[in-house]
Design a protein around this motif. Structure first.
Motif, PDB file in Angstrom:
ATOM      1  N   CYS A  14      -7.743   0.126  -3.704  1.00  0.00           N
ATOM      2  CA  CYS A  14      -7.428  -0.258  -3.213  1.00  0.00           C
ATOM      3  C   CYS A  14      -7.176  -1.234  -2.366  1.00  0.00           C
ATOM      4  O   CYS A  14      -5.790  -1.822  -1.746  1.00  0.00           O
ATOM      5  CB  CYS A  14      -8.560   0.011  -1.441  1.00  0.00           C
ATOM      6  SG  CYS A  14      -9.643   1.884  -1.082  1.00  0.00           S
ATOM      7  N   VAL A  17      -3.311  -1.684  -4.122  1.00  0.00           N
ATOM      8  CA  VAL A  17      -1.813  -1.036  -2.993  1.00  0.00           C
ATOM      9  C   VAL A  17      -1.955  -2.157  -2.140  1.00  0.00           C
ATOM     10  O   VAL A  17      -1.113  -2.011  -1.594  1.00  0.00           O
ATOM     11  CB  VAL A  17      -2.466   0.616  -2.791  1.00  0.00           C
ATOM     12  CG1 VAL A  17      -2.093   0.746  -1.421  1.00  0.00           C
ATOM     13  CG2 VAL A  17      -3.025   1.134  -4.236  1.00  0.00           C
ATOM     14  N   LYS A  18      -2.735  -2.332  -1.541  1.00  0.00           N
ATOM     15  CA  LYS A  18      -2.878  -3.301  -0.461  1.00  0.00           C
ATOM     16  C   LYS A  18      -2.100  -4.571  -0.755  1.00  0.00           C
ATOM     17  O   LYS A  18      -1.319  -5.379  -0.728  1.00  0.00           O
ATOM     18  CB  LYS A  18      -4.024  -3.779  -0.058  1.00  0.00           C
ATOM     19  CG  LYS A  18      -3.606  -5.131   1.088  1.00  0.00           C
ATOM     20  CD  LYS A  18      -4.859  -4.406   1.996  1.00  0.00           C
ATOM     21  CE  LYS A  18      -4.974  -5.448   3.304  1.00  0.00           C
ATOM     22  NZ  LYS A  18      -4.537  -4.869   4.623  1.00  0.00           N
ATOM     23  N   ALA A  20      -0.326  -4.472  -3.688  1.00  0.00           N
ATOM     24  CA  ALA A  20       1.960  -4.636  -3.873  1.00  0.00           C
ATOM     25  C   ALA A  20       2.238  -4.222  -2.736  1.00  0.00           C
ATOM     26  O   ALA A  20       3.194  -4.672  -3.025  1.00  0.00           O
ATOM     27  CB  ALA A  20       1.439  -2.896  -4.903  1.00  0.00           C
ATOM     28  N   GLY A  21       1.783  -3.812  -1.553  1.00  0.00           N
ATOM     29  CA  GLY A  21       2.605  -4.079   0.249  1.00  0.00           C
ATOM     30  C   GLY A  21       2.714  -5.388   0.380  1.00  0.00           C
ATOM     31  O   GLY A  21       3.696  -5.602   0.689  1.00  0.00           O
ATOM     32  N   LEU A  22       1.859  -6.308  -0.198  1.00  0.00           N
ATOM     33  CA  LEU A  22       2.548  -7.224   0.637  1.00  0.00           C
ATOM     34  C   LEU A  22       3.261  -8.132  -0.778  1.00  0.00           C
ATOM     35  O   LEU A  22       3.940  -9.011  -0.361  1.00  0.00           O
ATOM     36  CB  LEU A  22       1.225  -8.573   0.216  1.00  0.00           C
ATOM     37  CG  LEU A  22       0.074  -8.005   1.345  1.00  0.00           C
ATOM     38  CD1 LEU A  22      -1.043  -8.907   1.246  1.00  0.00           C
ATOM     39  CD2 LEU A  22       0.592  -8.590   2.719  1.00  0.00           C
ATOM     40  N   VAL A  24       6.066  -6.476  -1.926  1.00  0.00           N
ATOM     41  CA  VAL A  24       7.527  -6.604  -1.446  1.00  0.00           C
ATOM     42  C   VAL A  24       8.080  -7.232  -0.708  1.00  0.00           C
ATOM     43  O   VAL A  24       7.510  -8.270   0.171  1.00  0.00           O
ATOM     44  CB  VAL A  24       6.735  -4.922  -1.007  1.00  0.00           C
ATOM     45  CG1 VAL A  24       8.492  -4.398  -0.526  1.00  0.00           C
ATOM     46  CG2 VAL A  24       6.364  -3.759  -1.799  1.00  0.00           C
ATOM     47  N   LEU A  29      11.980  -4.254   3.447  1.00  0.00           N
ATOM     48  CA  LEU A  29      11.276  -3.822   4.177  1.00  0.00           C
ATOM     49  C   LEU A  29      12.970  -3.885   5.341  1.00  0.00           C
ATOM     50  O   LEU A  29      12.601  -2.787   6.236  1.00  0.00           O
ATOM     51  CB  LEU A  29      10.288  -4.528   4.729  1.00  0.00           C
ATOM     52  CG  LEU A  29       8.726  -4.752   3.670  1.00  0.00           C
ATOM     53  CD1 LEU A  29       7.948  -5.583   4.504  1.00  0.00           C
ATOM     54  CD2 LEU A  29       8.428  -3.816   2.849  1.00  0.00           C
ATOM     55  N   VAL A  34      13.704   2.768   4.851  1.00  0.00           N
ATOM     56  CA  VAL A  34      12.544   1.600   4.683  1.00  0.00           C
ATOM     57  C   VAL A  34      12.009   1.932   5.950  1.00  0.00           C
ATOM     58  O   VAL A  34      10.490   2.839   6.527  1.00  0.00           O
ATOM     59  CB  VAL A  34      12.663   0.399   4.287  1.00  0.00           C
ATOM     60  CG1 VAL A  34      10.960   0.222   3.545  1.00  0.00           C
ATOM     61  CG2 VAL A  34      13.256   0.822   2.278  1.00  0.00           C
ATOM     62  N   LYS A  35      12.918   1.234   7.250  1.00  0.00           N
ATOM     63  CA  LYS A  35      12.065   1.416   8.405  1.00  0.00           C
ATOM     64  C   LYS A  35      12.065   2.986   9.048  1.00  0.00           C
ATOM     65  O   LYS A  35      11.245   3.411   9.789  1.00  0.00           O
ATOM     66  CB  LYS A  35      13.053   0.439   9.185  1.00  0.00           C
ATOM     67  CG  LYS A  35      13.396  -0.762   9.317  1.00  0.00           C
ATOM     68  CD  LYS A  35      14.112  -1.416  10.298  1.00  0.00           C
ATOM     69  CE  LYS A  35      14.261  -3.033   9.602  1.00  0.00           C
ATOM     70  NZ  LYS A  35      14.657  -3.731  11.103  1.00  0.00           N
ATOM     71  N   ALA A  38       9.032   4.334   7.373  1.00  0.00           N
ATOM     72  CA  ALA A  38       7.353   3.754   7.737  1.00  0.00           C
ATOM     73  C   ALA A  38       7.258   3.774   9.624  1.00  0.00           C
ATOM     74  O   ALA A  38       6.306   4.553   9.429  1.00  0.00           O
ATOM     75  CB  ALA A  38       8.413   2.450   7.475  1.00  0.00           C
TER      76      ALA A  38
END
Length: 102
Positions: A14, A17-18, A20-22, A24, A29, A34-35, A38
């Motif tokens: 977890c 994954v968090k 990895a999201g930060l 990007v 984005l 991507v929008k 999302a």
């Protein structure tokens, strides 16, 4: 002991994954695709969770009072009822079907 290994592995996963999201880049984005994705992912996840909770019982598909409640909620949504009325209709129909079927 294997339970704690699973808990630790899940926590690490977890966090990864968090992280990895930060990581990007902001430029990624801002892309329209991507929008759009999302915006659609939460709707798809909610629909999948609703279907799984309504039509599954362990490993087998079922059709019971929950399906009747979902149908009542869908009908209330089609009639453009307020959210609380939608929930109340689903609860009332589910309870009525359970009371009738035992």
């Amino acid at each position: 002991m294997t339970l704690w290994i699973a808990v630790a592995a899940t926590a690490v996963g977890c966090y990864a994954v968090k992280l990895a999201g930060l990581l990007v880049p902001a430029g990624v984005l801002e892309k329209p695709l991507v929008k759009r994705l999302a915006a659609l992912v939460p709707v798809a996840l909610l629909a999948a969770l609703t279907a799984q909770q309504t039509f599954a019982d362990g490993r087998l598909p079922v059709l019971d009072a929950r399906a009747a409640g979902l149908a009542a909620a869908a009908l209330a949504l089609l009639l453009r009822a307020p959210f609380l009325i939608v929930v109340a209709a689903a609860v009332a129909v589910t309870a009525a079907v359970r009371a009738v079927t035992g």
